[in-house]
Design a protein around this motif. Sequence first.
Motif, short mmCIF file in Angstrom:
data_model
loop_
_atom_site.label_atom_id
_atom_site.label_comp_id
_atom_site.label_asym_id
_atom_site.label_seq_id
_atom_site.Cartn_x
_atom_site.Cartn_y
_atom_site.Cartn_z
N ALA A 46 -26.04 13.17 5.22
CA ALA A 46 -25.33 12.07 4.56
C ALA A 46 -23.84 12.11 4.82
CB ALA A 46 -25.60 12.11 3.06
N ILE A 47 -23.36 12.96 5.73
CA ILE A 47 -21.93 13.09 5.94
C ILE A 47 -21.29 11.80 6.43
CG2 ILE A 47 -22.27 14.03 8.26
CD1 ILE A 47 -19.46 14.89 5.74
N PRO A 104 -28.20 19.98 14.41
CA PRO A 104 -26.92 19.26 14.65
C PRO A 104 -26.43 18.56 13.39
CG PRO A 104 -28.74 18.02 15.56
CD PRO A 104 -29.35 19.30 15.04
N VAL A 105 -25.14 18.30 13.38
CA VAL A 105 -24.48 17.54 12.32
C VAL A 105 -24.19 16.14 12.85
CG1 VAL A 105 -22.47 17.44 10.80
CG2 VAL A 105 -23.49 19.65 11.38
N PRO A 106 -24.44 15.08 12.07
CA PRO A 106 -24.12 13.73 12.56
C PRO A 106 -22.63 13.60 12.88
CG PRO A 106 -25.54 13.61 10.62
CD PRO A 106 -25.12 15.05 10.76
N THR A 107 -22.33 12.97 13.99
CA THR A 107 -20.95 12.79 14.40
C THR A 107 -20.26 11.73 13.56
OG1 THR A 107 -19.51 12.29 16.27
CG2 THR A 107 -21.55 11.05 16.10
N VAL A 108 -18.94 11.83 13.45
CA VAL A 108 -18.14 10.82 12.75
C VAL A 108 -17.17 10.16 13.71
CG1 VAL A 108 -18.37 11.90 10.48
CG2 VAL A 108 -16.51 12.60 11.98
N ALA A 115 -12.04 12.31 15.95
CA ALA A 115 -13.09 13.26 15.61
C ALA A 115 -13.77 13.81 16.86
CB ALA A 115 -14.12 12.60 14.70
N GLY A 116 -13.70 13.09 17.98
CA GLY A 116 -14.31 13.60 19.20
C GLY A 116 -13.70 14.91 19.65
#
Length: 303
Positions: A46-47, A104-108, A115-116
């Motif tokens: 949910a990030i 993995p963590v969802p990218t923002v 953030a990249g």
Amino acid sequence: MTVLHPAPKISTLTNIRETLSQAMGDHLLEAREEHGEFLFSVKREAIDDVLRMLRDEHGYQQLMEIAGVDYPSRAERFEVVYMLLSVTKNHRVIVKVQTDAETPVPTVTNLWPNAGWLEREVFDLFGVLFSGNTDLRRILTDYGFEGHPFRKDFPLTGYSELRYSEDEKRVVYEPVELAQELRTFDFLSPWEGADYVLPGDEKAEMPPVADPKVTDSPKDTGAGPKTDEKAANKVSEGSPAEKDAGEDRTPPPAPTEDRPARAKRKGKTTDTKAATTPRKTVEPNKANVAPADDAGASGDKAE
């Protein structure tokens, strides 16, 4: 009349923790305050929704940093920390998620373009994967580097080192060879007195720390009648400065306007003797100044 500024210098932080906790709802795992800042631990999946809500609905416009933390004893050993700044409230919040080396963590990057780069740093140093990042590659270490340097189980000496070989005219990789073994620090302060010789101090001279300096007797401090007599004597007694203190041996120079034997100036320059001669004091005209008694009398008449 109260004037509301769109960007106050100091924002009211009352109930911010409760407000953001309610807004996160079921995504929130823990909320606490540390060092004057609010920390929110949320679910990993949910990030994206949580950070979008903080940006669009609560005014935390800027993503300042993404950092990683390694806790090897945990099942999900890594923490990814997002630090947000509100330029309108002058306030920061920290959001955390937990993951492991495989999940993995969802990218923002769809929320903040910077953030990249930040996600690439966390991937390079900790090995955390970010799903949706189209350019997830190393950014700080070299090509072909093995491992992730910020992991707690990463060897202190690394695996290999690179250098440019003049013989082969290219960059070569070799196993790490240290000229000196890595020292281990036992957290004992040397200045508190260690009962052994520290590494590297084999040739140092050891002071006699077993004999402490004391001041129990006048012999130890140097005090006594002889010292008192010397203290009563003036240090400058008999010096030339004290002998000649009452005599003014340097007379003042003669004024330039009182030298009639001075050679005349050449050319059309006029003499300035009149300008350097002080003016005579002109006595006031007694006729124009009324006596004190007359002035008082005239004042009485005027009244």
